[in-house]
Design an enzyme around this catalytic site. Structure first.
Site, short mmCIF file in Angstrom:
data_model
loop_
_atom_site.label_atom_id
_atom_site.label_comp_id
_atom_site.label_asym_id
_atom_site.label_seq_id
_atom_site.Cartn_x
_atom_site.Cartn_y
_atom_site.Cartn_z
N SER A 95 0.82 -1.14 0.10
CA SER A 95 -0.14 -0.08 -0.05
C SER A 95 0.87 1.20 -0.16
O SER A 95 1.63 1.46 -0.61
CB SER A 95 -1.03 -0.07 1.17
OG SER A 95 -1.94 1.07 1.01
N ASP A 211 -9.53 -4.54 -5.77
CA ASP A 211 -8.90 -3.80 -4.37
C ASP A 211 -9.74 -3.10 -3.86
O ASP A 211 -9.77 -3.26 -2.36
CB ASP A 211 -7.67 -3.00 -4.94
CG ASP A 211 -6.74 -2.68 -3.71
OD1 ASP A 211 -5.85 -3.26 -3.49
OD2 ASP A 211 -7.04 -1.59 -3.41
N HIS A 266 -8.15 -5.09 -0.90
CA HIS A 266 -7.08 -4.44 -0.39
C HIS A 266 -6.37 -5.03 0.86
O HIS A 266 -5.11 -5.15 1.00
CB HIS A 266 -7.04 -2.92 -0.13
CG HIS A 266 -5.87 -2.13 -0.13
ND1 HIS A 266 -5.18 -1.91 -1.20
CD2 HIS A 266 -5.52 -1.44 0.97
CE1 HIS A 266 -4.04 -1.15 -0.58
NE2 HIS A 266 -4.13 -0.90 0.74
#
Length: 285
Positions: A95, A211, A266
């Site tokens: 991330s 995601d 995600h």
């Protein structure tokens, strides 16, 4: 005979354990080293003997500090680890950690990172409400530029890679991080930023259409919105066509790997064992 076979198997396992390069993990925003514990454990179990460094710098709310401030400390961290392992290291950033990791590598012209893995990271920037509301619940994407493209906003990590497709002139004027590391803004470090990435033996970009946080999800592969909010694939954007940071060189040398994995949220990239096995483990050699 069985005894000799057992000895042979033992020797092979010992040799393999020494063949795995050390791995450095860097967490995402509003989290810390603990969030990467599943991935760390998986690597240690699947690749016995692997040394895994789980970076705990800028955890929790500290992850919102200025991007360059974080990069400077992360750069020194991987430089020290790289010097301790002349065989080279693998650096994985998840991330926000992926874009900070990339900038740290770019800031080390003589780095010893052999493989860089960007795990669902906004490499081309971020523009989306779902991500924004995780951190700034009352902020709307369309007006976020008023905060991020200001002196105050640039003190936040998110402000450094907020890329508003409708406000590109302000992005180029005020953003002090993303356009600099992407060589959209030319600086005295532009050549070093490019050559540091070219120095990699492998650059792995992982992301997927489900995601639901990185927006657009193609940003994890350097794709991004145009002014009409249509996504332009990375190989049609200037960062690739003009080879601003070496992506074309890496691709032509078969060193750039683009991994598209659907049906992964995600928060699952670094926590779901089957995903770890499929998109991460094959590149930890």
């Amino acid at each position: 005979m069985r005894r000799y076979l057992w000895i042979l198997v033992l020797i092979v396992s010992i040799v393999q354990s020494f063949s795995y390069k050390p791995v450095v993990l860097l967490h995402g925003i509003l989290s810390g080293a603990d969030s990467m514990s599943v991935l760390k454990k998986s690597i240690e179990e699947l690749h016995p003997g692997t040394i895994v460094y789980n970076c705990d710098k800028f955890s929790g709310w500290n992850s919102l500090e200025n991007a360059w401030r974080q990069v400077e400390q992360i750069r020194d961290y991987i430089d020290e680890i790289g010097k301790a392992h002349p065989e080279g290291i693998i650096f994985l950033g998840y991330s926000q950690g992926g874009i900070l990791a990339r900038a740290a590598i770019q800031s080390l012209p003589q780095h010893n990172v052999k493989t860089f893995i960007s795990l669902s990271s906004p490499q081309a920037g971020q523009y989306g409400t779902s991500f924004l509301h995780l951190i700034f619940p009352d902020l709307a994407a369309k007006t976020a530029f008023e905060l991020f493209y200001s002196r105050v906003g640039q003190h936040t990590s998110v402000g450094g890679y907020w890329n508003d497709p409708y406000k590109q002139s302000l992005y180029m004027k005020y953003s002090e991080f993303l356009p600099v590391i992407n060589n959209e803004k030319i600086s005295t470090n532009s050549t070093d930023f490019k050559m540091a990435l070219v120095r990699l033996e492998k650059m792995v970009m992982v992301g997927g259409p489900n995601d639901d946080v990185i927006t657009p999800w193609e940003s994890s592969h350097f794709g991004y919105f145009n002014e009409d909010l249509d996504v332009v694939e990375f190989n049609k954007r200037k960062i690739f066509t003009a080879d601003l940071i070496g992506l074309k060189i890496l691709l032509e040398a078969d060193k750039l790997k683009i991994i598209v994995k659907p049906h992964v949220h995600h928060l699952s990239w670094h926590r779901q064992n089957d995903v770890i096995r499929e998109v991460i483990m094959p590149y930890l050699d």
